[in-house]
Design an enzyme around this catalytic site. Sequence first.
Site, PDB file in Angstrom:
ATOM      1  N   ARG A 295       0.822  -1.225   0.000  1.00 60.26           N
ATOM      2  CA  ARG A 295       0.000   0.000   0.000  1.00 60.26           C
ATOM      3  C   ARG A 295       0.848   1.264   0.000  1.00 60.26           C
ATOM      4  O   ARG A 295       0.349   2.338  -0.329  1.00 60.26           O
ATOM      5  CB  ARG A 295      -0.952   0.000   1.187  1.00 60.26           C
ATOM      6  CG  ARG A 295      -2.300  -0.700   0.965  1.00 60.26           C
ATOM      7  CD  ARG A 295      -2.275  -1.916   0.101  1.00 60.26           C
ATOM      8  NE  ARG A 295      -3.549  -2.652   0.136  1.00 60.26           N
ATOM      9  CZ  ARG A 295      -3.716  -3.887  -0.301  1.00 60.26           C
ATOM     10  NH1 ARG A 295      -2.694  -4.555  -0.826  1.00 60.26           N
ATOM     11  NH2 ARG A 295      -4.894  -4.464  -0.245  1.00 60.26           N
TER      12      ARG A 295
ATOM     13  N   LEU B 101      19.092  11.208  27.132  1.00 62.49           N
ATOM     14  CA  LEU B 101      20.217  11.372  26.212  1.00 62.49           C
ATOM     15  C   LEU B 101      20.862  12.741  26.377  1.00 62.49           C
ATOM     16  O   LEU B 101      20.184  13.754  26.342  1.00 62.49           O
ATOM     17  CB  LEU B 101      19.732  11.236  24.771  1.00 62.49           C
ATOM     18  CG  LEU B 101      19.854   9.874  24.096  1.00 62.49           C
ATOM     19  CD1 LEU B 101      19.536  10.014  22.632  1.00 62.49           C
ATOM     20  CD2 LEU B 101      21.232   9.274  24.293  1.00 62.49           C
TER      21      LEU B 101
ATOM     22  N   ASP C 293       9.355  16.627  25.963  1.00 61.08           N
ATOM     23  CA  ASP C 293       8.389  17.511  26.607  1.00 61.08           C
ATOM     24  C   ASP C 293       9.065  18.654  27.350  1.00 61.08           C
ATOM     25  O   ASP C 293       8.502  19.227  28.264  1.00 61.08           O
ATOM     26  CB  ASP C 293       7.516  16.705  27.574  1.00 61.08           C
ATOM     27  CG  ASP C 293       8.347  16.039  28.670  1.00 61.08           C
ATOM     28  OD1 ASP C 293       9.592  16.150  28.639  1.00 61.08           O
ATOM     29  OD2 ASP C 293       7.755  15.401  29.559  1.00 61.08           O
TER      30      ASP C 293
ATOM     31  N   CYS D 258       2.299  18.220  30.697  1.00 60.80           N
ATOM     32  CA  CYS D 258       0.977  17.592  30.715  1.00 60.80           C
ATOM     33  C   CYS D 258       0.531  17.266  32.135  1.00 60.80           C
ATOM     34  O   CYS D 258      -0.660  17.216  32.432  1.00 60.80           O
ATOM     35  CB  CYS D 258       0.995  16.326  29.873  1.00 60.80           C
ATOM     36  SG  CYS D 258       1.403  16.643  28.158  1.00 60.80           S
TER      37      CYS D 258
END
Length: 250
Positions: free
Chosen positions: A11, A107, A127, A186
């Site tokens: 596909r 990291l 984030d 968040c």
Amino acid sequence: MDDERLLRYSRHILLDAFGFEAQERFARAHALIIGVGGLGSPAALYLAAAGVGRITLADGDDVDLTNLQRQILFREADVGSPKARVACTTLSLLNQDVSVAAMIDRLAGDALENAVASADVVLDCSDNFATRHALNRACVAHGKPLVSGAAIRFAGQICVFDLRLRDAPCYECLFPDTGEAGDENCATMGVFAPLAGTIGAMQAGEALKCLAGAGTSLCGRLQLYDALAARWQEIGFERDPACPVCSQRT
Ligand SMILES: [Zn+2]
């Protein structure tokens, strides 16, 4: 590519903009995903499903109960386990063609430099601004395309910094590091779960386009999505000739 793979990826191979050649590029490519959370989950799943040959996942956190609302790589039984390691297992089950590696430390330094240097495309699914700027500096230094995404409350944003191109702006050109910007996260602000899916899936799409050399990327175009109003907005921007990170780039 054998018959089974031709069928498996048919596909994508059928798409004029991709074809057989793009699929072979995906198979040879190495994608580095920084942050395996709301954005990194869908991004990693799509890249693995699409047959990106090597995926490195970097995240220092363990799965938390509050992650399950949107971080679709994880199950209830994974709570307490390292996110990157759980993600590796899930992606390997999805596609055994993909070589997956987990980095369960945050990291930085040489490890970050080496990871970026060996990648063909880098996805910033982190984030916090410290990581975003460090990652940008490494991508500028090594001339790697950086696909940056963010999601907080109902607001999402996505942009590509294709640092393979000489005149491409970098993250710092768009968001100068003043050292003052506080991270909104968040945990305190909340986040609309499907918004993370929208932005993370778009990051996977831009990464695949970068690898295939297909279409027009979001390089120099910041797109903002207000999921509550269901509205997209686009802001164009250029390289800052005085940018402290990329202006000295040769
Ligand atoms: Zn710059």
